[in-house]
Design a protein around this motif. Structure first.
Motif, PDB file in Angstrom:
ATOM      1  N   UNK A 100       0.854  -1.188   0.000  1.00  0.00           N
ATOM      2  CA  UNK A 100       0.000   0.000   0.000  1.00  0.00           C
ATOM      3  C   UNK A 100       0.888   1.234   0.000  1.00  0.00           C
ATOM      4  N   UNK A 101       0.899   1.947  -1.119  1.00  0.00           N
ATOM      5  CA  UNK A 101       1.722   3.149  -1.230  1.00  0.00           C
ATOM      6  C   UNK A 101       0.853   4.392  -1.132  1.00  0.00           C
ATOM      7  N   UNK A 102       1.283   5.323  -0.310  1.00  0.00           N
ATOM      8  CA  UNK A 102       0.634   6.627  -0.208  1.00  0.00           C
ATOM      9  C   UNK A 102       1.537   7.626  -0.909  1.00  0.00           C
ATOM     10  N   UNK A 103       1.189   7.963  -2.143  1.00  0.00           N
ATOM     11  CA  UNK A 103       2.030   8.828  -2.978  1.00  0.00           C
ATOM     12  C   UNK A 103       1.490  10.245  -3.097  1.00  0.00           C
ATOM     13  N   UNK A 104       0.211  10.446  -2.770  1.00  0.00           N
ATOM     14  CA  UNK A 104      -0.392  11.771  -2.878  1.00  0.00           C
ATOM     15  C   UNK A 104      -0.256  12.533  -1.569  1.00  0.00           C
ATOM     16  N   UNK A 105      -0.152  13.849  -1.682  1.00  0.00           N
ATOM     17  CA  UNK A 105       0.051  14.700  -0.505  1.00  0.00           C
ATOM     18  C   UNK A 105      -1.250  14.914   0.274  1.00  0.00           C
ATOM     19  N   UNK A 106      -1.059  15.340   1.521  1.00  0.00           N
ATOM     20  CA  UNK A 106      -2.179  15.727   2.399  1.00  0.00           C
ATOM     21  C   UNK A 106      -3.149  14.589   2.672  1.00  0.00           C
ATOM     22  N   UNK A 107      -2.599  13.407   2.915  1.00  0.00           N
ATOM     23  CA  UNK A 107      -3.425  12.262   3.277  1.00  0.00           C
ATOM     24  C   UNK A 107      -3.319  12.007   4.781  1.00  0.00           C
ATOM     25  N   UNK A 108      -4.432  11.547   5.346  1.00  0.00           N
ATOM     26  CA  UNK A 108      -4.483  11.212   6.772  1.00  0.00           C
ATOM     27  C   UNK A 108      -4.882   9.748   6.908  1.00  0.00           C
ATOM     28  N   UNK A 109      -4.086   8.980   7.647  1.00  0.00           N
ATOM     29  CA  UNK A 109      -4.322   7.556   7.810  1.00  0.00           C
ATOM     30  C   UNK A 109      -4.712   7.251   9.253  1.00  0.00           C
ATOM     31  N   UNK A 110      -5.774   6.490   9.399  1.00  0.00           N
ATOM     32  CA  UNK A 110      -6.225   6.109  10.742  1.00  0.00           C
ATOM     33  C   UNK A 110      -6.689   4.656  10.722  1.00  0.00           C
ATOM     34  N   UNK A 111      -6.978   4.143  11.901  1.00  0.00           N
ATOM     35  CA  UNK A 111      -7.380   2.748  12.046  1.00  0.00           C
ATOM     36  C   UNK A 111      -8.844   2.662  12.451  1.00  0.00           C
ATOM     37  N   UNK A 168       3.450  -0.884   4.093  1.00  0.00           N
ATOM     38  CA  UNK A 168       2.904   0.456   3.937  1.00  0.00           C
ATOM     39  C   UNK A 168       4.061   1.351   3.514  1.00  0.00           C
ATOM     40  N   UNK A 169       3.960   1.912   2.314  1.00  0.00           N
ATOM     41  CA  UNK A 169       5.038   2.712   1.739  1.00  0.00           C
ATOM     42  C   UNK A 169       4.595   4.167   1.679  1.00  0.00           C
ATOM     43  N   UNK A 170       5.222   5.012   2.487  1.00  0.00           N
ATOM     44  CA  UNK A 170       4.855   6.423   2.559  1.00  0.00           C
ATOM     45  C   UNK A 170       5.845   7.231   1.736  1.00  0.00           C
ATOM     46  N   UNK A 171       5.547   7.421   0.446  1.00  0.00           N
ATOM     47  CA  UNK A 171       6.450   8.162  -0.435  1.00  0.00           C
ATOM     48  C   UNK A 171       6.112   9.641  -0.501  1.00  0.00           C
ATOM     49  N   UNK A 172       4.842  10.006  -0.219  1.00  0.00           N
ATOM     50  CA  UNK A 172       4.471  11.422  -0.148  1.00  0.00           C
ATOM     51  C   UNK A 172       5.043  12.029   1.130  1.00  0.00           C
ATOM     52  N   UNK A 173       5.233  13.328   1.122  1.00  0.00           N
ATOM     53  CA  UNK A 173       5.791  14.015   2.291  1.00  0.00           C
ATOM     54  C   UNK A 173       4.708  14.478   3.259  1.00  0.00           C
ATOM     55  N   UNK A 174       3.554  14.890   2.715  1.00  0.00           N
ATOM     56  CA  UNK A 174       2.485  15.418   3.550  1.00  0.00           C
ATOM     57  C   UNK A 174       1.510  14.348   3.972  1.00  0.00           C
ATOM     58  N   UNK A 175       1.974  13.407   4.796  1.00  0.00           N
ATOM     59  CA  UNK A 175       1.131  12.316   5.281  1.00  0.00           C
ATOM     60  C   UNK A 175       1.068  12.367   6.799  1.00  0.00           C
ATOM     61  N   UNK A 176      -0.143  12.256   7.338  1.00  0.00           N
ATOM     62  CA  UNK A 176      -0.331  12.177   8.786  1.00  0.00           C
ATOM     63  C   UNK A 176      -0.820  10.780   9.113  1.00  0.00           C
ATOM     64  N   UNK A 177      -0.157  10.127  10.068  1.00  0.00           N
ATOM     65  CA  UNK A 177      -0.483   8.750  10.400  1.00  0.00           C
ATOM     66  C   UNK A 177      -0.511   8.595  11.916  1.00  0.00           C
ATOM     67  N   UNK A 178      -1.439   7.833  12.423  1.00  0.00           N
ATOM     68  CA  UNK A 178      -1.525   7.638  13.866  1.00  0.00           C
ATOM     69  C   UNK A 178      -0.618   6.489  14.304  1.00  0.00           C
TER      70      UNK A 178
END
Length: 307
Positions: free
Chosen positions: A6-17, A42-52
């Motif tokens: 699961x790659x998050x490549x787009x900016x300004x994403x928020x990940x929660x459970x 989980x691959x976080x390639x974008x810079x603007x990612x918020x994750x809990x």
């Protein structure tokens, strides 16, 4: 079985459970969700990612890894599970314990394919000189390439492709080298991501060995893709695009969409690297150099893009 990256490549994403799912949001809008049980990485390639923290803990408990990428999209750190899942531990042990003969045989296959792709590059660029010579050099590569046929082929290759006065400079140099280095950086970062996504230690190569290089394995595996970059750069220069500027960077970024042939059929370069990393893991496990090396064929320009 855990098998999804699961790659998050787009900016300004928020990940929660939420109830066994990773939920992906942008602002108040829910964009989608993925079951935890389906995720290997989980691959976080974008810079603007918020994750809990709950997400990272839940992934670790499932035996997943979380990879954080820097601004150049190269992995800079990983979160590895300590004891909940043995799969990645097994891969790491297998990689560390790989025999020298196996590593040499894998390097032999990589060098052979790289030289074949260099011959293909000359053909696509209308430089028929030395095409057959390169193919013959590829046939003479021994296990571990003790005779350094890779370097010998490179001298023949660069002389024909960019002329007698061209000198390869990995640190910058003229406009040609700047374009090459940018394209290589894109390919190298993509390969590093594929390597990390499959639980491998990126600093432990089969041939490259440098205590200051965190991505020796990426430098090994992405060698076969270099001629694709070379062809792109040659075509750019042929059209008068000699400077590394936003327009040429955009063209070079499309390198990852070039069509190659894999055991799964026609694929983009970016996907073929995932297949290649997976086959490398399998080769280590069975102790045989059965690594999948995507073949590169294209149209009359040697470049076919898969959107």
């Amino acid at each position: 079985m855990l098998n999804r990256v699961l790659e998050i490549a787009e900016e300004n994403r928020y990940l929660s459970l939420k109830r066994g799912f990773i939920v992906i949001q942008q602002g108040n809008e829910e964009l989608g969700s993925v079951p935890l049980d389906d995720i290997a990485v989980l691959l976080l390639s974008a810079q603007g990612v918020t994750i809990t923290k709950n997400v990272i803990n839940a992934l670790s408990e499932k035996g997943c890894i979380t990879v954080f990428c820097g601004k150049n999209y190269t992995p800079v750190s990983m979160v590895l599970p300590i004891a909940s899942h043995t799969y990645f531990t097994k891969i790491i042990k297998t990689q560390i314990n790989a025999s020298e003969p196996l590593r040499k045989r894998i390097w032999q296959k990589l060098v052979i394919q790289k030289i074949k792709n260099q011959a293909m590059s000359l053909k696509f660029c209308g430089k028929d000189t030395n095409v057959e010579l390169l193919k013959n050099i590829a046939k003479s590569v021994k296990s571990g390439d003790p005779d350094n046929r890779e370097a010998y082929a490179a001298r023949m290759y660069w002389k024909v492709l960019f002329g007698d006065m061209f000198s390869r400079d990995k640190d910058g140099g003229d406009d040609i080298n700047a374009l090459l280095n940018y394209g290589y950086a894109i390919m190298r970062a993509c390969m590093a991501r594929a390597i990390c996504a499959h639980g491998l230690i990126p600093s432990l190569g089969v041939h490259h060995d440098n205590n200051l290089n965190q991505f020796c394995l990426a430098d090994d595996l992405f060698e076969i893709y270099r001629p694709i970059v070379d062809t792109f750069v040659y075509k750019l220069i042929e059209k008068g695009e000699t400077e590394l500027k936003p327009e040429t960077k955009k063209v070079l970024a499309s390198l990852l969409k070039v069509k190659v042939h894999t055991s799964e059929g026609e694929s983009q370069v970016v996907q073929s690297m995932q297949y290649m990393a997976s086959s490398f893991v399998n080769a280590l496990e069975i102790g045989k150099p059965n690594i999948e090396l995507p073949s590169w064929e294209g149209n009359e320009d040697g470049i076919t893009i898969i959107e």
